[in-house]
Write an enzyme that holds these catalytic residues in place. Structure first.
Site, PDB file in Angstrom:
ATOM      1  N   TYR A 267     -13.620   9.257  -3.728  1.00 23.73           N
ATOM      2  CA  TYR A 267     -14.374  10.516  -3.657  1.00 23.73           C
ATOM      3  C   TYR A 267     -14.764  10.866  -2.227  1.00 23.73           C
ATOM      4  O   TYR A 267     -15.149  11.995  -1.943  1.00 23.73           O
ATOM      5  CB  TYR A 267     -15.637  10.455  -4.533  1.00 23.73           C
TER       6      TYR A 267
ATOM      7  N   ASP B 263      -8.321  -0.575 -17.260  1.00 24.15           N
ATOM      8  CA  ASP B 263      -7.759  -0.061 -18.517  1.00 24.15           C
ATOM      9  C   ASP B 263      -8.238  -0.906 -19.695  1.00 24.15           C
ATOM     10  O   ASP B 263      -8.584  -0.391 -20.764  1.00 24.15           O
ATOM     11  CB  ASP B 263      -6.224   0.017 -18.462  1.00 24.15           C
TER      12      ASP B 263
ATOM     13  N   ASP C 214     -17.618   6.152 -12.483  1.00 18.21           N
ATOM     14  CA  ASP C 214     -17.853   7.512 -12.966  1.00 18.21           C
ATOM     15  C   ASP C 214     -17.323   7.639 -14.395  1.00 18.21           C
ATOM     16  O   ASP C 214     -18.006   8.110 -15.307  1.00 18.21           O
ATOM     17  CB  ASP C 214     -17.099   8.474 -12.017  1.00 18.21           C
TER      18      ASP C 214
ATOM     19  N   ASP D 237     -19.558   7.260 -18.219  1.00 18.28           N
ATOM     20  CA  ASP D 237     -19.579   8.346 -19.209  1.00 18.28           C
ATOM     21  C   ASP D 237     -19.107   7.828 -20.571  1.00 18.28           C
ATOM     22  O   ASP D 237     -19.638   8.220 -21.605  1.00 18.28           O
ATOM     23  CB  ASP D 237     -18.683   9.511 -18.764  1.00 18.28           C
TER      24      ASP D 237
END
Ligand code: NAD
Length: 357
Positions: free
Chosen positions: A142, A223, A247, A251
């Site tokens: 990011y 994964d 991130d 969530d």
């Protein structure tokens, strides 16, 4: 004790939920003999309307001069056509970086009273779960080098994931120290089978783990972690991971609790000042209707007391009050699920919590 708290109410439901948290913090201060001084500053869309910029310098200065920061949420359709650099959400990256906040702590906890709200099967969540995700916040893809260039197939865009040993050690230490205060397990999540930056991440974490022999350490590929979170979430205690993986996984972890309106977060730097906020957004669809669930913001306030001010007993009192109110069957609209009855408004829920406190 006396503390100065900067309030960044932001947009949408931001002002409603921050006002609720302030009322709960004021009640806590009364009960335990503290004084909290609150000063509001503009951020996000409301700051664009007032000053043309999502993060005015006055807001940065005010936060830097405070002992800690409580944020509501920013953004909304009104500002969706702002240019990228001037979008409300840009202010979040700006304030994190101005305050040097490199760690994001996100608890994902299944409240026993809300077990039915989890989308996972009963047998998976029967024993509940309590995960703390420690996400690196100011490095990685990011913030890495990015741009457009001519590639093999014409125009292409690229972003770069880069991590230094210093950045990995810094976030790793937070994870191990956090685990020492919990059930002493750390799982570091990476993609070391593919990414060079993940290989350095893993090597550095292994070295750090040697300094914490009491902590049970493990690695997992991202994964697999995404699968394990829905297959058996209770296997995790502290998860430490990079900015982008954190991130996404945080969530996912919040979804399996079934209640976005319950989840708090803390962003921390090297000192005690932090920024505390609910994980949800500004919920423009219910803004101004007194329907928002204020508990994620109230619990963010509790995290502020615990992590920035070292007031654990006071933080416990708020968390216990939230638990008791839920156990008594009180719900805001977002927590109703298939339950019948009338949900509490944001104000009524706040008052219930204050009553219990
Ligand atoms: P959102 O989290 O705002 O809302 C998603 C859904 O959850 C909506 O139906 C909303 O009503 C509901 N919801 C969220 N919080 C709730 C609460 N406390 N009580 C009851 N219901 C709640 O996500 P979104 O709709 O994707 O984004 C809306 C705006 O918020 C966008 O502009 C987005 O960029 C911004 N946003 C800001 C932050 C932040 O400030 N940290 C984070 C995420 C999104």
């Amino acid at each position: 004790m006396e503390y100065n708290i900067a309030l960044l109410k932001g947009d949408g439901i931001g002002p409603e939920i921050v006002d609720s948290a302030v009322r709960v913090l004021e009640k806590t201060a009364d009960k335990f003999g503290h004084k909290f001084n609150f000063t509001p500053y503009l951020i996000g869309g409301c700051a664009i309307d007032a000053t043309g910029k999502p993060l005015p310098q006055e807001t940065i200065d005010g936060c830097l001069a405070s002992d800690s920061v409580l944020l509501g949420a920013v953004g909304g359709p009104k500002w969706d056509d702002q240019p990228g650099g001037n979008r409300p959400e840009k202010a979040l990256l700006g304030i994190r970086s101005a305050l040097g906040l490199f760690t994001n702590l996100r608890p994902a906890q299944l409240y026993p009273a809300l077990r039915k709200a989890s989308p996972l099967k009963d047998e998976i969540v029967a024993e509940g779960f309590d995960i703390m995700i420690v996400r690196e916040l100011t490095g990685g893809i990011y913030f890495g080098d990015r741009g457009y260039r001519q590639g093999k197939y014409g125009e292409e865009a690229y972003d770069t994931e880069a991590y230094s040993v210093t950045e990995i050690e810094r976030i790793g230490k937070v994870a191990f120290e956090t685990a020492m205060k919990r059930s002493k397990r750390v799982c570091s999540i990476d993609k070391a089978n593919v990414l060079e930056s993940s290989r350095l991440w893993r090597k550095t974490m292994h070295k750090l783990a040697e300094q914490y022999p009491e902590v049970e350490y493990s690695d997992m590929f991202v994964d697999n972690a995404a699968m394990q979170l829905v297959r058996d979430p209770k296997q995790f205690d502290v998860i430490v991971t990079s900015n982008m993986f954190g991130d996404i996984l945080s969530d996912e972890a919040s979804q399996i609790t079934g209640s976005i309106g319950m989840l708090a977060s803390a962003s921390l730097g090297a000192g005690t000042r932090g920024m505390y906020e609910p994980i949800h957004g500004s919920a423009p669809d219910i803004a101004g209707q007194n329907r928002a669930n204020p508990m994620a913001t109230i619990l963010s306030g509790a995290m502020m007391l615990r992590y920035s001010f070292g007031l654990s007993e006071e933080a416990d009192a708020i968390e216990n009050a939230v638990n008791k109110v839920l156990d008594a069957g009180h719900r805001t609209a977002d927590l109703m699920g298939t339950d019948k009855g009338t949900p509490l408004t944001c104000t009524e829920m706040t008052e219930k919590i204050i009553e219990v406190l």
